[in-house]
Design a protein around this motif. Structure first.
Motif, short mmCIF file in Angstrom:
data_model
loop_
_atom_site.label_atom_id
_atom_site.label_comp_id
_atom_site.label_asym_id
_atom_site.label_seq_id
_atom_site.Cartn_x
_atom_site.Cartn_y
_atom_site.Cartn_z
N VAL A 39 0.83 -1.20 0.00
CA VAL A 39 0.00 0.00 0.00
C VAL A 39 0.87 1.25 0.00
O VAL A 39 0.58 2.22 -0.71
CB VAL A 39 -1.00 -0.02 1.18
CG1 VAL A 39 -0.30 0.08 2.52
CG2 VAL A 39 -2.01 1.09 1.06
N ALA A 40 1.98 1.21 0.73
CA ALA A 40 2.88 2.37 0.73
C ALA A 40 3.54 2.51 -0.64
O ALA A 40 3.66 3.62 -1.18
CB ALA A 40 3.94 2.21 1.82
N LEU A 64 1.02 4.01 -3.06
CA LEU A 64 0.69 5.41 -2.80
C LEU A 64 1.88 6.35 -3.05
O LEU A 64 1.70 7.45 -3.56
CB LEU A 64 0.16 5.57 -1.38
CG LEU A 64 -1.23 4.95 -1.18
CD1 LEU A 64 -1.63 4.98 0.28
CD2 LEU A 64 -2.27 5.65 -2.03
N LEU A 82 -4.63 -0.34 -6.37
CA LEU A 82 -4.39 0.91 -5.67
C LEU A 82 -3.95 2.04 -6.60
O LEU A 82 -4.23 3.21 -6.35
CB LEU A 82 -3.32 0.72 -4.59
CG LEU A 82 -3.82 -0.01 -3.34
CD1 LEU A 82 -2.64 -0.58 -2.55
CD2 LEU A 82 -4.61 0.94 -2.46
N LEU A 142 -5.33 3.43 5.19
CA LEU A 142 -4.54 4.40 4.45
C LEU A 142 -5.08 4.56 3.02
O LEU A 142 -5.18 5.67 2.51
CB LEU A 142 -3.08 3.97 4.41
CG LEU A 142 -2.11 4.99 3.83
CD1 LEU A 142 -2.10 6.26 4.64
CD2 LEU A 142 -0.71 4.41 3.74
N ALA A 143 -5.43 3.43 2.40
CA ALA A 143 -5.97 3.49 1.03
C ALA A 143 -7.26 4.31 1.03
O ALA A 143 -7.54 5.03 0.08
CB ALA A 143 -6.21 2.09 0.49
N GLN A 150 -7.56 8.19 0.44
CA GLN A 150 -7.61 8.80 -0.89
C GLN A 150 -8.98 9.38 -1.19
O GLN A 150 -9.10 10.38 -1.89
CB GLN A 150 -7.27 7.77 -1.96
CG GLN A 150 -5.83 7.33 -1.91
CD GLN A 150 -5.52 6.44 -3.08
OE1 GLN A 150 -5.17 6.88 -4.15
NE2 GLN A 150 -5.70 5.14 -2.88
N TRP A 183 -2.15 14.84 0.49
CA TRP A 183 -1.00 13.94 0.34
C TRP A 183 -0.07 14.02 1.54
O TRP A 183 0.72 13.11 1.76
CB TRP A 183 -0.26 14.24 -0.96
CG TRP A 183 -0.99 13.67 -2.13
CD1 TRP A 183 -1.82 14.34 -2.98
CD2 TRP A 183 -1.00 12.31 -2.54
NE1 TRP A 183 -2.34 13.47 -3.90
CE2 TRP A 183 -1.85 12.22 -3.66
CE3 TRP A 183 -0.38 11.13 -2.09
CZ2 TRP A 183 -2.10 11.02 -4.34
CZ3 TRP A 183 -0.61 9.95 -2.76
CH2 TRP A 183 -1.46 9.89 -3.86
N ILE A 212 -1.36 11.29 3.68
CA ILE A 212 -1.10 9.97 3.07
C ILE A 212 0.38 9.60 3.19
O ILE A 212 0.72 8.47 3.54
CB ILE A 212 -1.59 9.95 1.61
CG1 ILE A 212 -3.11 10.15 1.58
CG2 ILE A 212 -1.21 8.64 0.94
CD1 ILE A 212 -3.71 10.21 0.19
N MET A 213 1.27 10.57 2.92
CA MET A 213 2.71 10.27 2.99
C MET A 213 3.15 10.00 4.43
O MET A 213 3.97 9.12 4.67
CB MET A 213 3.52 11.43 2.39
CG MET A 213 3.46 11.49 0.89
SD MET A 213 4.05 9.98 0.08
CE MET A 213 2.55 9.37 -0.63
N ALA A 244 1.94 6.52 5.15
CA ALA A 244 2.79 5.54 4.48
C ALA A 244 4.11 5.39 5.23
O ALA A 244 4.64 4.28 5.38
CB ALA A 244 3.03 5.95 3.03
#
Lengths: 295, 297
Positions: free
Chosen positions: A118-119, A122, A236, B250-251, B254, B261, B264-265, B268
């Motif tokens: 997933v990372a 993304l 994804l 996390l997905a 979006q 972002w 999200i970053m 991640a």
């Protein structure tokens, strides 16, 4: 007496593992076969009704989705595996010598392999962006591009873009296994080939490659099997789009099953997919065995 | 390809030639290091970019001029993701599930591994084959029938379903790897214990397990990483946000936080960090385990 006891004990020791594997990996396959012949649509009553080959006919002939997705899956698999092999082998050849810091470089080059899917997806999605993506920014700054490329949202570029991500994810496993294989190449052979005036390329083809061929075949086969069934990266990054450009079999199965809520239909597609995988890997192994007998 | 590549002409004869050869070798080494460093940066660039983005203030993320490193370093996105979103609960869910499923697969698997490593029972070969075949079935194929089973059992949207599935999916690899480790332990040690009248289980617990420590650790880390990263089953089995694991949480950012972002970053980064830490810590083990025959499945 003692031997008998040990053997009986073995049964109890493996029993829990056996139960879990049969219940969660073997029985579901059988269940999947049954389901593929049933209506199993969440929108219709009577899910267990027997519908024969309906789903299979629909996937292959009426909607034709299977053939198209299979072709994309082949492009995706071949592109990713070939790319990862070339990158992995190049790095393995570079690191196949003694120097201080070799272990460090080996660890660094392995890192993409441990980044969670997933990372991975993304961070690439972020880098691929058209307006704020760093790849477009760099290419435009360097004067390679005038306008940004829509890496993931134009049908022409999407497949190549997702393949690059899979190559990045896959090359570490190639490089680490190939590096181990390279260490089996006898050095004297190289030296004598060199004295005989063989070029670098000739030495690679006639001296090095025969030693790493068995490993290459195995790791390529494994990587192909993983990539063929990989769902996360494409789901994804593009969700199978744009305009179906990256709709491979795993995303098709998911879409039919969990967006379309037609579990029977999705199950039929997944069984067709398993069939293709089996055919591919058996063919491959037969080719491999034939090659081995020749030499 | 090793030293010969750097010294193609054989040993130089005169001192002048020796010096020329030395400086040539030095330059080649230097070239190799420069090239490898550049290549490492290129290959790791997406990760570096993720890290750098996560330390930038939001305004810099969407600036016209991008900089490799943040102009102003800040932990804002980490604070925002930890305090302003459900991320902490995703983290906790992931951790719970990964620990429980790893424990289940390692404890169940080690007994099976010991049995096939040491006891010559009927069906040992068949059992080994079953493990290998089970390893081949794609997850995407099993997800539909498993979804139906889980639904019928009323376990949709529970963590139990995921824990058991993850354990079952990690088992073939766990057993296969541990068998390898157990086989490296000399059998005489056990024979001595057997003479003393210890049973199989006692021998296993007292003698084999303590010696198999490093192997067990490697297998445990593999199983943990697998659960920690798993995406598809979590996506299909879990429905409410409070149950989400980190990958699907996390997905879902979006859609939930479009264009954030920074969040999200940072998310991640948080998913990746423990894995990266384990990996760098156990790097030698993991590489040895990978090359010991069984490769990630």
């Amino acid at each position: 007496m003692l031997v008998q006891q040990r053997k009986r004990m073995a049964f109890w020791l493996i029993l829990p593992t056996l139960l879990l594997i049969v219940a969660f990996k073997i029985a579901p396959i059988a269940e999947g076969v049954v389901v593929s012949f049933q209506a199993q649509s969440m929108m219709r009553p009577n899910p267990d009704a027997f519908v024969g080959w309906t789903h299979y006919k629909r996937a292959i002939f009426e909607e034709g989705v299977f053939g198209a997705a299979l072709w994309r899956t082949i492009v995706w698999t071949v592109g990713s595996v070939a790319g990862a092999y070339i990158v992995g082998l190049s790095i393995a050849l570079l690191l196949n010598r003694e120097f201080a810091g070799r272990t460090l470089f080996r660890a660094l080059f392995l890192i993409p392999w441990v980044i969670p899917e997933v990372a991975t997806a993304l961070l690439w999605k972020w880098s691929y962006g058209d307006e704020f993506g760093v790849i477009n920014f760099l290419l435009m700054r360097l004067g390679v591009l005038e306008t940004p490329i829509l890496f993931l949202s134009s049908p022409g570029a999407a497949m190549a873009s997702v393949i690059v991500v899979q190559i990045w994810k896959l090359y570490p496993i190639m490089f680490i296994t190939l590096l181990a294989a390279l260490q089996s190449v006898p050095r004297e052979l190289h030296e004598s080939a060199e004295i005989d005036g063989a070029t670098v390329w000739q030495r690679f083809v006639y001296v090095t490659f025969p030693y790493i061929r068995p490993t290459s075949v195995i790791i390529t086969l494994l990587a192909a099997i993983w990539t063929f069934q990989n769902f996360d990266i494409i789901y994804l990054l593009t969700g199978g789009g744009p305009a179906d450009a990256t709709k491979i079999l795993p995303t098709l199965v998911y879409e039919k099953g969990f967006w379309g809520l037609e579990l029977g239909y999705a199950s039929a597609i997944s069984l067709l997919m398993l069939l293709c995988m089996t055919v591919l890997s058996v063919t491959y192994l037969l080719v491999y065995r034939a090659q081995r007998e020749e030499t | 390809m090793t030293d010969t590549a750097l010294n193609p002409g054989g040993a130089p004869r005169s001192e002048a030639a020796m010096n020329a050869w030395r400086s040539r070798e030095f330059l080649m080494r230097l070239g190799l290091y420069l090239f490898l460093s550049a290549l490492t940066i290129v290959m790791l660039f997406p990760i570096l970019w993720m890290a750098s983005s996560s330390f930038k203030p939001q305004s810099e993320l969407f600036a016209r001029d991008m900089t490799l490193l943040p102009v102003k370093w800040t932990l804002d996105s980490y604070i925002a993701v930890w305090q302003g979103t459900s991320f902490p609960s995703y983290f906790l869910n992931s951790f719970k599930i990964a620990v429980a499923s790893t424990a289940l697969s390692v404890i169940v698997g080690m007994y099976a591994a010991y049995a096939i490593a040491r006891i010559k029972f009927r069906g040992r070969y068949a059992f080994g084959m079953l493990l290998l075949i089970a390893q081949m079935f794609p997850q995407i194929m099993l997800v539909i029938p498993l979804f139906i089973v889980v639904q019928k059992a009323g376990l949709l949207n529970t963590h139990v379903a995921l824990i058991v599935c993850y354990a079952a999916f990690a088992l073939p690899f766990t057993v296969w790897m541990m068998r390898g480790f157990f086989e490296t332990i000399p059998e005489e040690l056990e024979d001595a214990a057997a003479v003393d009248g210890a049973g199989i289980l006692k021998t296993f617990h007292k003698i084999i397990l303590p010696l198999a420590g490093p192997g067990l650790a490697a297998v445990t880390i593999f199983a943990f990483i697998r659960s920690w990263n798993e995406f598809l089953f979590a996506l299909v089995f879990l429905q409410s946000r409070t149950m989400f694991t980190m990958p699907i949480g996390l997905a879902s950012f979006q859609e939930e936080y479009t264009f954030r972002w920074d969040l999200i970053m940072a998310g991640a980064g948080i998913i990746t960090l423990p894995i990266l830490f384990f990996f760098l810590l156990m790097q030698k083990f993991i590489v040895a385990g990978l090359l010991g025959g069984a490769v990630k499945g």
